[in-house]
Design a protein around this motif. Structure first.
Motif, PDB file in Angstrom:
ATOM      1  N   HIS A 131       0.805  -1.225   0.000  1.00  0.00           N
ATOM      2  CA  HIS A 131       0.000   0.000   0.000  1.00  0.00           C
ATOM      3  C   HIS A 131       0.838   1.275   0.000  1.00  0.00           C
ATOM      4  O   HIS A 131       0.493   2.244  -0.677  1.00  0.00           O
ATOM      5  CB  HIS A 131      -0.984  -0.010   1.171  1.00  0.00           C
ATOM      6  CG  HIS A 131      -1.891  -1.204   1.156  1.00  0.00           C
ATOM      7  ND1 HIS A 131      -2.834  -1.414   0.172  1.00  0.00           N
ATOM      8  CD2 HIS A 131      -1.968  -2.276   1.979  1.00  0.00           C
ATOM      9  CE1 HIS A 131      -3.459  -2.547   0.395  1.00  0.00           C
ATOM     10  NE2 HIS A 131      -2.956  -3.093   1.480  1.00  0.00           N
ATOM     11  N   SER A 132       1.937   1.287   0.740  1.00  0.00           N
ATOM     12  CA  SER A 132       2.796   2.487   0.755  1.00  0.00           C
ATOM     13  C   SER A 132       3.368   2.749  -0.630  1.00  0.00           C
ATOM     14  O   SER A 132       3.428   3.896  -1.084  1.00  0.00           O
ATOM     15  CB  SER A 132       3.933   2.324   1.757  1.00  0.00           C
ATOM     16  OG  SER A 132       3.420   2.250   3.062  1.00  0.00           O
ATOM     17  N   ALA A 133       3.791   1.689  -1.303  1.00  0.00           N
ATOM     18  CA  ALA A 133       4.319   1.846  -2.664  1.00  0.00           C
ATOM     19  C   ALA A 133       3.233   2.340  -3.610  1.00  0.00           C
ATOM     20  O   ALA A 133       3.473   3.222  -4.434  1.00  0.00           O
ATOM     21  CB  ALA A 133       4.904   0.524  -3.158  1.00  0.00           C
ATOM     22  N   HIS A 134       2.018   1.801  -3.477  1.00  0.00           N
ATOM     23  CA  HIS A 134       0.914   2.237  -4.340  1.00  0.00           C
ATOM     24  C   HIS A 134       0.692   3.743  -4.198  1.00  0.00           C
ATOM     25  O   HIS A 134       0.456   4.441  -5.193  1.00  0.00           O
ATOM     26  CB  HIS A 134      -0.388   1.505  -3.993  1.00  0.00           C
ATOM     27  CG  HIS A 134      -0.293   0.017  -4.126  1.00  0.00           C
ATOM     28  ND1 HIS A 134      -1.276  -0.815  -3.656  1.00  0.00           N
ATOM     29  CD2 HIS A 134       0.657  -0.791  -4.658  1.00  0.00           C
ATOM     30  CE1 HIS A 134      -0.937  -2.070  -3.893  1.00  0.00           C
ATOM     31  NE2 HIS A 134       0.231  -2.081  -4.493  1.00  0.00           N
ATOM     32  N   ARG A 135       0.751   4.234  -2.949  1.00  0.00           N
ATOM     33  CA  ARG A 135       0.544   5.668  -2.730  1.00  0.00           C
ATOM     34  C   ARG A 135       1.633   6.489  -3.427  1.00  0.00           C
ATOM     35  O   ARG A 135       1.346   7.529  -4.008  1.00  0.00           O
ATOM     36  CB  ARG A 135       0.502   5.981  -1.231  1.00  0.00           C
ATOM     37  CG  ARG A 135      -0.807   5.558  -0.587  1.00  0.00           C
ATOM     38  CD  ARG A 135      -0.941   6.087   0.825  1.00  0.00           C
ATOM     39  NE  ARG A 135       0.043   5.532   1.747  1.00  0.00           N
ATOM     40  CZ  ARG A 135      -0.105   4.383   2.405  1.00  0.00           C
ATOM     41  NH1 ARG A 135      -1.202   3.661   2.245  1.00  0.00           N
ATOM     42  NH2 ARG A 135       0.822   3.962   3.232  1.00  0.00           N
TER      43      ARG A 135
END
Length: 168
Positions: A131-135
């Motif tokens: 999720h952090s990478a997606h953001r």
């Protein structure tokens, strides 16, 4: 301290490989832990550097993370087609997270892709749980491209990688 993005030096390959392997292990991204065959690939930075560009993020003398930039397809590409470059194996040391190294590495890949003659898109695959990478990707203008989602292990149903692309 400023983060600098540059090519990994051969003397750093072992450290970059271990940062990458530990990031994937600690984040639960490898199905079989230490026995996962992909772990060898994550640690083998010399192999990646021979076929693509391995970039690192450093702050002073501290190596924060790395990424593999695959220009114009090639043996390291998973989903890149003609006119596309690809980001692979982005990882930031757990102790360095939140300092902007991941975003700086992705930005460097986008800048590098813009320098590749004929390159019109930068693509990548990511796991659902990242999720952090997606953001980061979305903040930098990448868009989800579900039609390009794929499974690297067809015999395992629940490993679908999500695809993103950035039009340059």
């Amino acid at each position: 301290m400023d983060i600098v993005i540059r090519r990994a030096a051969p003397a750093e390959y072992r450290t970059v490989g271990e940062i990458t392997a530990q990031a994937y292990l600690q984040d639960g991204l490898l199905d079989f832990g230490e026995s996962d065959g992909y772990l060898r690939e994550l640690r083998d930075v010399a192999k990646r550097a021979a076929a693509a560009e391995v970039l690192v993020a450093v702050a002073g003398e501290e190596l924060l993370g790395g990424v593999t930039f695959v220009p114009s397809g090639g043996p390291m590409a998973d989903i890149a087609g003609p006119g596309e470059a690809e980001i692979r194996m982005l990882a930031v040391d757990r102790t360095a997270r939140g300092r902007g190294a991941g975003e700086a590495l992705v930005r460097a890949c986008a800048d590098r892709a813009r320098e590749v003659p004929g390159c019109v898109r930068l693509v990548l695959s990511t796991q659902r749980s990242m999720h952090s990478a997606h953001r980061i990707y979305e903040r930098l203008g990448f868009v989800r491209t579900p039609a390009r989602d794929w499974n690297p292990l067809p015999e395992v149903d629940d490993i679908t990688l999500l695809a993103y692309e950035l039009t340059l």
